[in-house]
Design a protein around this motif. Structure first.
Motif, PDB file in Angstrom:
ATOM      1  N   SER A 188       0.916  -1.183   0.073  1.00  0.00           N
ATOM      2  CA  SER A 188      -0.004  -0.039   0.111  1.00  0.00           C
ATOM      3  C   SER A 188       0.816   1.189   0.072  1.00  0.00           C
ATOM      4  O   SER A 188       1.598   1.290   0.860  1.00  0.00           O
ATOM      5  N   ASP A 228      -1.220  -2.614  -6.982  1.00  0.00           N
ATOM      6  CA  ASP A 228      -2.164  -2.373  -7.777  1.00  0.00           C
ATOM      7  C   ASP A 228      -1.673  -2.234  -9.114  1.00  0.00           C
ATOM      8  O   ASP A 228      -2.436  -2.771 -10.297  1.00  0.00           O
ATOM      9  N   MET A 265      -9.304  -2.797  -4.721  1.00  0.00           N
ATOM     10  CA  MET A 265      -8.522  -2.360  -3.505  1.00  0.00           C
ATOM     11  C   MET A 265      -9.193  -3.324  -2.403  1.00  0.00           C
ATOM     12  O   MET A 265      -8.780  -3.766  -1.497  1.00  0.00           O
ATOM     13  N   VAL A 304      -7.260  -6.206   0.083  1.00  0.00           N
ATOM     14  CA  VAL A 304      -7.328  -6.222   1.187  1.00  0.00           C
ATOM     15  C   VAL A 304      -7.715  -7.606   1.783  1.00  0.00           C
ATOM     16  O   VAL A 304      -7.201  -8.167   2.719  1.00  0.00           O
ATOM     17  N   ILE A 356      -0.170  -6.526   5.274  1.00  0.00           N
ATOM     18  CA  ILE A 356      -0.227  -5.399   4.240  1.00  0.00           C
ATOM     19  C   ILE A 356       0.884  -4.471   4.529  1.00  0.00           C
ATOM     20  O   ILE A 356       1.129  -4.381   5.985  1.00  0.00           O
ATOM     21  N   PRO A 402       1.993  -0.880   4.510  1.00  0.00           N
ATOM     22  CA  PRO A 402       1.955   0.708   3.915  1.00  0.00           C
ATOM     23  C   PRO A 402       3.447   1.311   4.062  1.00  0.00           C
ATOM     24  O   PRO A 402       4.085   1.244   4.896  1.00  0.00           O
ATOM     25  N   TYR A 454       1.572   9.878   1.952  1.00  0.00           N
ATOM     26  CA  TYR A 454       0.680   8.541   2.282  1.00  0.00           C
ATOM     27  C   TYR A 454      -0.440   8.900   3.285  1.00  0.00           C
ATOM     28  O   TYR A 454      -1.440   8.759   3.134  1.00  0.00           O
ATOM     29  N   CYS A 506      -5.192   5.914   0.593  1.00  0.00           N
ATOM     30  CA  CYS A 506      -4.240   5.460   1.391  1.00  0.00           C
ATOM     31  C   CYS A 506      -5.181   5.166   2.766  1.00  0.00           C
ATOM     32  O   CYS A 506      -4.935   3.921   3.380  1.00  0.00           O
ATOM     33  N   GLU A 548      -7.686   2.439   2.362  1.00  0.00           N
ATOM     34  CA  GLU A 548      -7.324   1.333   2.401  1.00  0.00           C
ATOM     35  C   GLU A 548      -6.746   0.547   3.660  1.00  0.00           C
ATOM     36  O   GLU A 548      -6.962  -0.585   3.908  1.00  0.00           O
TER      37      GLU A 548
END
Length: 294
Positions: A3, A29, A42, A46, A52, A54, A60, A66, A69
């Motif tokens: 992410s 993505d 998205m 998840v 995940i 980030p 961000y 973001c 997400e």
């Protein structure tokens, strides 16, 4: 699942390719992860993720996409392994709330230095495997068929827990499995914890989530790591109490790009350190408080 905010796409794509080459099932993505409606794609990413990552920057944190997400991942209790890209900055607001207490992987300065990038990549893989290794089907990348026998390729495996190696002395935190003898007539149910020159199974500690803290349970003895500030003594007990509550923090002063951490006892507020070959709790951080994760 990776992410990120689009300004960091080139670095994240490089990380994606390396993780994939090393056999991790990874989602991004622009690598076929988004088809049709972006929100649906998205959400699906998840929902299928075991972990995940980030990639944290001010951009961000300012991104609505973001935020949606990562908030969705947090609500579904997906394991989060943060990656820090920004220098002299700390996550705050919604991002700080979600990642509070999580151990982030340091990718600052890694983009321009291949040696540092490799160290950071290994750290990221280690943290992914620690958090979600049991849920991931790690595959060996297919090699070209040749007549020459190929040496066996090492495949990432989930370790039983964390090992803590002191940065200055190289000593490991080791549960002896032997009961402490404090006074001849008193049995407080505590086992002795020692510093060992060699790693072994007794040096592995499982991480158990507590109330605003973490507990560390030895994988062999199943006893919890604790600290007695009145005696500067590290011990293990059969069940966790206040003295077995810990905070594991990234050592932001470290420049080695290894997995450098600070271990703080939540109850006493003291930092776990080593002096003259013995454990000691310090009120302020110095180099004797630095540990490497293995």
């Amino acid at each position: 699942m990776l992410s990120y905010q689009w300004d960091d796409q080139a670095l994240v794509e490089k990380i994606y390719n390396r993780l994939k080459d090393d056999g991790l099932p990874v989602w991004m993505d622009i690598q076929g992860g988004v088809t049709g409606n972006i929100n649906d794609a998205m959400a699906a990413g998840v929902e299928e993720a075991a972990v995940i990552c980030p990639f944290m920057t001010p951009s961000y944190q300012a991104s609505r996409s973001c935020k949606k997400e990562l908030n969705y991942a947090d609500s579904r209790e997906v394991a989060i392994v943060p990656v820090m890209l920004a220098k002299d900055w700390e996550a705050s607001e919604w991002l700080g709330l979600i990642t509070a207490g999580l151990l982030w992987v340091d990718f600052r300065n890694a983009e321009k230095d291949e040696e540092l990038f490799e160290l950071c990549l290994r750290s990221l893989e280690e943290e992914i495997m620690f958090n979600a290794g049991l849920l991931l089907a790690v595959e060996e990348a297919p090699g070209e068929e040749t007549d020459e026998p190929e040496p066996p390729k090492s495949c990432m495996k989930r370790k039983p827990g964390r090992r803590f190696r002191h940065a200055l002395t190289g000593l490991y935190i080791h549960d002896s499995g032997e009961q402490q003898i404090l006074w001849p007539t008193i049995d407080d149910g505590r086992n002795t914890v020692e510093l060992s020159e060699t790693p072994g199974d007794h040096c592995y500690w499982e991480e158990v989530k507590g109330n605003g803290c973490k507990h560390y349970r030895n994988v062999v003895t199943n006893r919890f790591l604790g600290f007695d500030p009145s005696k500067n003594r590290v011990h293990t007990e059969a069940s966790p109490s206040a003295s077995e509550e810990w905070l594991l923090l990234v050592d932001q002063t470290d420049q080695s790009h290894k997995r450098a951490v600070i271990i703080q006892n939540k109850h006493s507020g003291l930092y776990l350190a080593v002096q003259n070959g013995h454990f000691i709790g310090l009120t302020a951080y110095d180099e004797e408080c630095k540990w490497f994760l293995e």
